[in-house]
Motif scaffolding. Structure first.
Motif, mmCIF file in Angstrom:
data_model
loop_
_atom_site.group_PDB
_atom_site.id
_atom_site.type_symbol
_atom_site.label_atom_id
_atom_site.label_comp_id
_atom_site.label_asym_id
_atom_site.label_seq_id
_atom_site.Cartn_x
_atom_site.Cartn_y
_atom_site.Cartn_z
ATOM 1 N N GLY A 119 0.772 -1.223 -0.062
ATOM 2 C CA GLY A 119 -0.147 -0.128 0.121
ATOM 3 C C GLY A 119 0.762 1.433 0.041
ATOM 4 O O GLY A 119 0.177 2.312 -0.117
ATOM 5 N N ILE A 120 2.138 1.191 0.019
ATOM 6 C CA ILE A 120 3.156 2.426 -0.026
ATOM 7 C C ILE A 120 3.545 2.468 -1.317
ATOM 8 O O ILE A 120 4.330 1.476 -1.682
ATOM 9 C CB ILE A 120 4.114 2.193 1.105
ATOM 10 C CG1 ILE A 120 3.604 2.194 2.470
ATOM 11 C CG2 ILE A 120 4.991 3.422 1.113
ATOM 12 C CD1 ILE A 120 4.299 1.999 3.486
ATOM 13 N N PRO A 121 3.273 3.571 -1.999
ATOM 14 C CA PRO A 121 4.011 3.863 -3.463
ATOM 15 C C PRO A 121 5.310 3.750 -3.358
ATOM 16 O O PRO A 121 5.955 4.068 -2.625
ATOM 17 C CB PRO A 121 3.114 5.110 -3.917
ATOM 18 C CG PRO A 121 2.070 5.189 -3.035
ATOM 19 C CD PRO A 121 2.563 4.612 -1.903
ATOM 20 N N ASP A 122 5.931 2.983 -4.526
ATOM 21 C CA ASP A 122 7.490 3.083 -4.697
ATOM 22 C C ASP A 122 7.987 4.349 -4.658
ATOM 23 O O ASP A 122 9.397 4.128 -4.006
ATOM 24 C CB ASP A 122 7.642 2.192 -6.003
ATOM 25 C CG ASP A 122 7.411 0.523 -6.014
ATOM 26 O OD1 ASP A 122 7.047 0.218 -4.921
ATOM 27 O OD2 ASP A 122 7.204 0.203 -7.077
ATOM 28 N N ASP A 123 7.555 5.237 -5.017
ATOM 29 C CA ASP A 123 8.235 6.646 -4.947
ATOM 30 C C ASP A 123 8.266 7.308 -3.729
ATOM 31 O O ASP A 123 8.709 8.493 -3.614
ATOM 32 C CB ASP A 123 7.914 7.598 -6.235
ATOM 33 C CG ASP A 123 6.327 7.781 -6.126
ATOM 34 O OD1 ASP A 123 5.687 7.249 -5.098
ATOM 35 O OD2 ASP A 123 5.590 8.592 -6.833
#
Length: 201
Positions: A119-123
């Motif tokens: 749920g945590i975007p890669d960026d």
């Protein structure tokens, strides 16, 4: 918890018996919900209490990570201390994530997102990481976890990790410096625990 039902289990098999306890977070008494099948099911554990007592006050704003959130004491403290910060509370345990969401909602803390790693975007990069890392998952899993998340500190970012001395705090400090190439020092020692400070190179 059963033999196969650890706090790092995604879906605990133990009865989901919720109860409310009073704890002190960010200098104030609050009531939170806890349950079996998660880390520190009875309230605030000693290691996390040391981290919350010893780590410097978080910045007023920024993007913060609570790595291994349990029922949420670190994320809740960060949100109470820095109401304008964006806080990600990360865990593999769905019951822990649900408790963190419920505790945040009960305290009116709307800037906490409790999620699994997906749920945590890669960026997303973090200005601050606070963690009582899950030492008992074993070195290989622990090292993968720290390799993944410590390297996502933003330029100038800092992480504070609390680790029990007799569970390898000194060897973990050396590993972070040698394997990740990140400066890691002993920020504080208290009650058998060390608080390690990790900075971006």
């Amino acid at each position: 918890m059963t033999e196969n039902d650890h706090y790092f289990t995604a879906d605990p098999a133990s009865p989901n018996e919720r109860r409310r306890v009073r704890v002190r977070l960010a200098g104030r008494p609050v009531e939170v919900e806890v349950a079996p099948g998660i880390f520190s099911p009875g309230g605030l554990d000693k290691g996390t209490a040391v981290l919350l007592d010893e780590a410097p006050a978080p910045p007023a704003t920024g993007t913060f990570l609570d790595l291994g959130c349990g029922w949420g004491p670190i994320a809740l403290t960060l949100a109470l201390s820095s109401p304008n910060a964006t806080i990600h509370a990360l865990d593999v345990n769905e019951r822990a994530l649900d408790l963190t969401r419920r505790n945040a909602a009960a305290l009116g803390l709307g800037r906490i997102t409790a999620t699994t790693a997906d749920g945590i975007p890669d960026d997303v990069r973090f200005d601050l990481i606070w963690s009582n890392p899950p030492i008992r998952v074993g070195k290989a899993v622990l090292h993968d976890l720290l390799r993944t998340w410590l390297t996502r500190l933003a330029p100038g970012g800092v992480a504070y990790l609390v680790v029990q001395k007799n569970l390898g705090s000194d060897s973990l400090q050396r590993w972070i410096e040698s394997e990740l190439g990140m400066p890691c020092g002993r920020f504080a020692s208290s009650k058998g625990f060390r608080v390690l400070e990790v900075r971006t190179p």
